[in-house]
Design an enzyme around this catalytic site. Sequence first.
Site, mmCIF file in Angstrom:
data_model
loop_
_atom_site.group_PDB
_atom_site.id
_atom_site.type_symbol
_atom_site.label_atom_id
_atom_site.label_comp_id
_atom_site.label_asym_id
_atom_site.label_seq_id
_atom_site.Cartn_x
_atom_site.Cartn_y
_atom_site.Cartn_z
ATOM 1 N N GLU A 87 21.446 4.407 -2.303
ATOM 2 C CA GLU A 87 20.682 4.989 -3.477
ATOM 3 C C GLU A 87 20.703 4.793 -4.923
ATOM 4 O O GLU A 87 20.414 4.314 -5.520
ATOM 5 C CB GLU A 87 19.879 6.465 -3.428
ATOM 6 C CG GLU A 87 18.547 6.170 -2.324
ATOM 7 C CD GLU A 87 18.758 7.485 -1.856
ATOM 8 O OE1 GLU A 87 17.348 8.191 -1.644
ATOM 9 O OE2 GLU A 87 19.543 8.553 -1.175
ATOM 10 N N PRO B 286 33.359 -2.234 3.111
ATOM 11 C CA PRO B 286 33.005 -3.178 1.927
ATOM 12 C C PRO B 286 31.434 -3.768 1.741
ATOM 13 O O PRO B 286 31.134 -4.167 0.972
ATOM 14 C CB PRO B 286 34.870 -4.280 1.407
ATOM 15 C CG PRO B 286 35.587 -2.937 2.059
ATOM 16 C CD PRO B 286 34.590 -1.950 3.633
ATOM 17 N N GLY C 121 18.432 -0.997 8.820
ATOM 18 C CA GLY C 121 19.020 -2.320 8.723
ATOM 19 C C GLY C 121 20.225 -1.918 7.403
ATOM 20 O O GLY C 121 20.545 -2.902 6.486
ATOM 21 N N GLY D 57 12.758 0.608 5.201
ATOM 22 C CA GLY D 57 12.470 1.743 4.785
ATOM 23 C C GLY D 57 11.978 2.498 2.973
ATOM 24 O O GLY D 57 11.036 2.892 3.052
ATOM 25 N N PHE D 58 13.248 2.836 3.052
ATOM 26 C CA PHE D 58 13.071 3.145 1.025
ATOM 27 C C PHE D 58 12.624 4.021 1.599
ATOM 28 O O PHE D 58 11.968 5.230 -0.035
ATOM 29 C CB PHE D 58 12.780 1.751 0.384
ATOM 30 C CG PHE D 58 12.434 0.628 0.499
ATOM 31 C CD1 PHE D 58 14.122 0.237 -0.107
ATOM 32 C CD2 PHE D 58 12.363 -0.529 1.154
ATOM 33 C CE1 PHE D 58 14.622 -1.355 0.367
ATOM 34 C CE2 PHE D 58 12.256 -2.103 1.008
ATOM 35 C CZ PHE D 58 14.119 -2.063 0.971
HETATM 36 MO MO1 MOS Z 1 15.326 7.419 1.011
HETATM 37 S S1 MOS Z 1 14.327 7.731 -0.318
HETATM 38 O O1 MOS Z 1 16.354 9.585 0.598
HETATM 39 O O2 MOS Z 1 15.322 7.486 2.783
#
Ligand code: MOS
Length: 696
Positions: free
Chosen positions: A662, A589, A462, A235-236
Amino acid sequence: MTAPVLPRSVGTPHTRLEAREKVMGRARYAYEHHVEGMAYCQPVQATVASGDVRGVDAAPALARDGVLAVVWAENAPALADAGDAELALFQSRAVGYRGQIVAAVIADSLEGAREAAGLVRVDYDERPHDVILRPDHPELYTPEKVNPSFPSETGAGDPDAAHAAAAVSIDATYTTPAFHNNPMEPHATVAVWEHGGLTLYDSTQGASAVARTVAKLFELEPAQVRVISPHVGGGFGSKGLPRPNVVLAAIAATVAGRPVKVATTRQQMFAYVGYRTPTIQRLRLSADADGRLQSLSHEASEQTSRLREFAEQTAICSRWMYAAPNRRTAHRLVALDVPTPSWLRAPGECPGMYGLESGMDELAHEAGIDPVELRIINEPEVHPESGERFSSRNLVACLREGAERFGWERRGEPGARRDGRWLHGMGVASSTYPAYQMPSRAAVRTRRDGGYVVRIAAADIGTGARTVLAQIAADALEVPIEQVAIKVGDSGFPQASVAGGSSGTASWGTAVVLACRALREQLAEHSGAVPEDGLEATADTSEFLKSREQLARYAFGAQFADVRVDAHTGEVRVSRMLGVFAAGRIVNPRLARSQLIGGMTMGISMALHEESVMDPRFGDFVNKDLAQYHVAACADIESIEAHWLDETDDELNPMGSKGIGEIGIVGTAAAVANAVFNATGQRVRDLPIRLDRLVR
Ligand code: MOS
């Protein structure tokens, strides 16, 4: 009686619980859910960037076999207001941007719907459009807040006077283009009216939020909408909010009286699911002769749409990165005839740290100070603006360990290392991301076989969230992970926050731990046999979050790039990328490494390849597929390493974890750009670093 010694699950590299299902092709994504009597819906998109729909001629489409309906503003069901004009499909004839959904065809087959959509004739009263962000745009304004609710402007002292008086200074403007998220799985929804409500199989980062919003739009009780999303192909951030596809599917199912599928095509991903705003960032930094920052000024200009204000928090990273007595951060925004920008992996920090960390590199060069040392010299004791204590802050340790591992001492003067046609250079940048935590709930129940079932409306997009939550639950229950079943991706489960802001593990994990502890207490107090249907405990983290001390909670990192630039063609290759991160306790990890190198890969892509090009004549992005919108491929990534410090922070949550989704992308682009400068002596201040920008 002594308790049996159990393996601690947190901290072990457990493979994804659904790995086998995925590689066998058995894990079902939204579009793959099938219901009898399915119909298919294909949107018709605006071909003008601004104006009104004058009329729609649906006759040629309706004449086709298998076409059930053509929906547009004149005949669509009325929706309630859910506070996002992008979701108010067919509620007005106004066109906010080219590519916006203005009509839709519902048909018996996907092919039939797509063909008929091409036959729908839409006439417009067109207005002139304005789609280009410029630093001197007359309509730039200061938004009240930046995403999600930070002040637009902050400041202290007199940065301009300090800048003018300082021994060394830089004043540079950096730009980043629009970027599109492009997860592997495009947005898709299957909508089914059943059991007196609406079931939505949706590709989303937050089932609870989608259910809430759709209930509001269709004036249903929240419990009448069920959103199911067991597997999501990335999704990002583009799936962090409900997008038009889910509303379209629900409208189409209402109109057709049948279950309906909506699949977003790759091309449509460039229209209505969000993207990262382009930015123009002016950095003014000044320091004394020893490199101590005297002023730090970071001003960002960006765009939003005419439909909804989205103000990216581009400059906020400059509020906590470095000490400086005189400071300014500011955001300005202009509403254009463009799609509404939204979240893309590290909205704010990612483009903002490209600006700040490029500026720091330029200042280091001006001052004749090593860029790693310059950052260490300016390490703050407390949050430089709020004065809050950091719950933990290990940027300096990341920089030192990274420099050591990377071989930073081999870096030379700009343009000094050449081997045949290749110029070699190294660059560094700091990275950071807030350790957010949002309220969530979870439930855990005993099973007849002695195991446990945990339910939470979390999303595994994912990342491995399901696996990590199972590890956390296993430790909280003091049982092996095999005795824990985890159910996520269903709004029917206890309400959970969105998979966003790198907050999933911290937010959901806390809810899971609290629920497991409550269950253990229940079990301890319970006498006699556990009832047939088991015992259940639930938890809500709202009170826990309110009870925490107000602190500055951030993850940090240091990222290093080794690049080679072809002196004849300007081709840039990233030979090595290395990151060292301090993100609290790493729960798994194997999965963490995957997140971090994924973020860095995306950062390399941002530095060198990705760019959504706006055509001012049509008012639309022109490169709308993965052939023309270049995303880094395997061949673009050579050596890439992620390391982390064993960071202990007891003031976060029961796991001691920050977040890792992120921070990997944040410092990467600046590290690459700074390495290109070190290789060539040429500073490219506009991303991506294309050949034509390097060979001048
Ligand atoms: Mo992320 S851009 O906080 O889904």
